[in-house]
Design a protein around this motif. Sequence first.
Motif, PDB file in Angstrom:
ATOM      1  N   PRO A 110      19.525  -8.387  -4.295  1.00 24.87           N
ATOM      2  CA  PRO A 110      18.914  -8.251  -5.397  1.00 24.87           C
ATOM      3  C   PRO A 110      18.824  -9.082  -6.579  1.00 24.87           C
ATOM      4  CG  PRO A 110      20.855  -7.086  -5.268  1.00 24.87           C
ATOM      5  CD  PRO A 110      20.681  -7.715  -4.033  1.00 24.87           C
ATOM      6  N   TRP A 111      19.825 -10.137  -6.541  1.00 21.19           N
ATOM      7  CA  TRP A 111      19.887 -11.040  -7.454  1.00 21.19           C
ATOM      8  C   TRP A 111      19.197 -12.336  -7.164  1.00 21.19           C
ATOM      9  CZ3 TRP A 111      24.264 -11.356 -11.431  1.00 21.19           C
ATOM     10  CH2 TRP A 111      24.670 -10.161 -11.747  1.00 21.19           C
TER      11      TRP A 111
ATOM     12  N   GLU B 202      17.917  -3.055  -9.656  1.00 19.79           N
ATOM     13  CA  GLU B 202      19.237  -4.112 -10.059  1.00 19.79           C
ATOM     14  C   GLU B 202      18.965  -4.700 -11.385  1.00 19.79           C
ATOM     15  OE1 GLU B 202      23.070  -5.591  -9.581  1.00 19.79           O
ATOM     16  OE2 GLU B 202      21.962  -3.625  -9.136  1.00 19.79           O
ATOM     17  N   ARG B 203      17.700  -4.957 -11.647  1.00 14.17           N
ATOM     18  CA  ARG B 203      17.334  -5.757 -12.757  1.00 14.17           C
ATOM     19  C   ARG B 203      17.528  -5.104 -14.059  1.00 14.17           C
ATOM     20  NH1 ARG B 203      10.683  -6.300 -12.286  1.00 14.17           N
ATOM     21  NH2 ARG B 203      11.320  -7.240 -10.449  1.00 14.17           N
TER      22      ARG B 203
ATOM     23  N   ALA C 235      15.594  -7.892  -8.106  1.00 12.96           N
ATOM     24  CA  ALA C 235      14.864  -6.482  -7.631  1.00 12.96           C
ATOM     25  C   ALA C 235      15.160  -5.511  -8.232  1.00 12.96           C
ATOM     26  CB  ALA C 235      15.361  -6.368  -6.110  1.00 12.96           C
ATOM     27  N   SER C 236      14.290  -4.626  -8.361  1.00 13.30           N
ATOM     28  CA  SER C 236      14.435  -3.271  -9.128  1.00 13.30           C
ATOM     29  C   SER C 236      14.987  -2.220  -8.151  1.00 13.30           C
ATOM     30  CB  SER C 236      13.032  -2.892  -9.381  1.00 13.30           C
ATOM     31  OG  SER C 236      12.953  -1.596 -10.266  1.00 13.30           O
TER      32      SER C 236
ATOM     33  N   THR D 176      16.549 -13.379  -5.394  1.00 10.16           N
ATOM     34  CA  THR D 176      15.436 -13.150  -4.236  1.00 10.16           C
ATOM     35  C   THR D 176      14.705 -14.169  -4.058  1.00 10.16           C
ATOM     36  OG1 THR D 176      14.262 -12.971  -6.786  1.00 10.16           O
ATOM     37  CG2 THR D 176      15.100 -10.745  -5.726  1.00 10.16           C
TER      38      THR D 176
ATOM     39  N   ASP E 273      17.608  -9.128   1.544  1.00  9.91           N
ATOM     40  CA  ASP E 273      18.049  -7.877   0.671  1.00  9.91           C
ATOM     41  C   ASP E 273      19.020  -8.140  -0.160  1.00  9.91           C
ATOM     42  OD1 ASP E 273      20.268  -8.889   2.278  1.00  9.91           O
ATOM     43  OD2 ASP E 273      21.239  -6.748   2.630  1.00  9.91           O
TER      44      ASP E 273
END
Length: 308
Positions: free
Chosen positions: A248-249, A170-171, A167-168, A251, A246
């Motif tokens: 972010p890693w 975090e990426r 997720a952005s 997904t 939720d």
Amino acid sequence: MNAGGNAVAEAALDDVFSDDIVVPAADGYPLGATLFLPRGAKRRAVLINSATAVPRKLYRGFAGYLARRGCAVLTYDYRGTGDSRQQSMTGYNQPKSLVGFKADMADWAALDITATVSWMRERYRDLPFAYVGHSFGGQALGLLGNNADIPRALLIAAQAGYWKLMASPERYRVYAQLNGVGLPLTRVLGYMPGWAGLGMDLPKGVLEQWTRWVMSPRYLLDDATLTARENFPKFKGALRALSMTDDPWATRPAVELLCSAFTSITPEIISIRPADAGVEKIGHLGFFRSEHRDTLWRGAAEWIEAES
């Protein structure tokens, strides 16, 4: 084998014994581990396999919960991390420094995880067996030469960790952390220091291989040098993969990509919203918080206990 000759000690957990032990990897390397046992009859055996740079103590609460329900549970640290960097056995004296320490993530799968699966299967041969893999621990299931011996696997936040599937924003943080901080530091220091923000200290080979995978569109599935990829189709057990909405890693698309490699089965993928557990956030690590004892943990345990 007891680490340092320690006797079985009661854990600070109701109705559970815990014992810090040493389990030998496939090449004899000593892995620091903890065995959790119920006070009553043992009905199942469960192996919990850690995420990258996460110490086994994160899983202590969940392991104790499963033990209270009648499971013999093993947690352990991969070579070069946690207590598997400090333990010693005859002929294996492990230096505290990771400089020059030879290990990568493929070694974790081929030597460490494969051996702990065999150890549990041999020790509890008459009990139903389940594999729990968190993040890398779930990814590694497909790499194991003996994964056909696993009848049931629960993957928690396990994914094909390509950075663009995260997720952005975090990426972008991960991309910069690995390429701008992790690799340069590792090449200068000879290992990846935990204080740089990725968790525990990591061997150089682990950080380098992990970075290559994260930069590849199909993650480890793109690694032509990783011959263990051919083991994915060998797994024919029941597989449930949990995806936190939720996280972010891991997904949903990243979890689906990893699961697509298990071509001999149809994995069950379940998306879990924080609201489903009555909380505001779960994320990549939060499943293992004790607040989920009566929600996420119960659901996971009931699936582990179901008939194959």
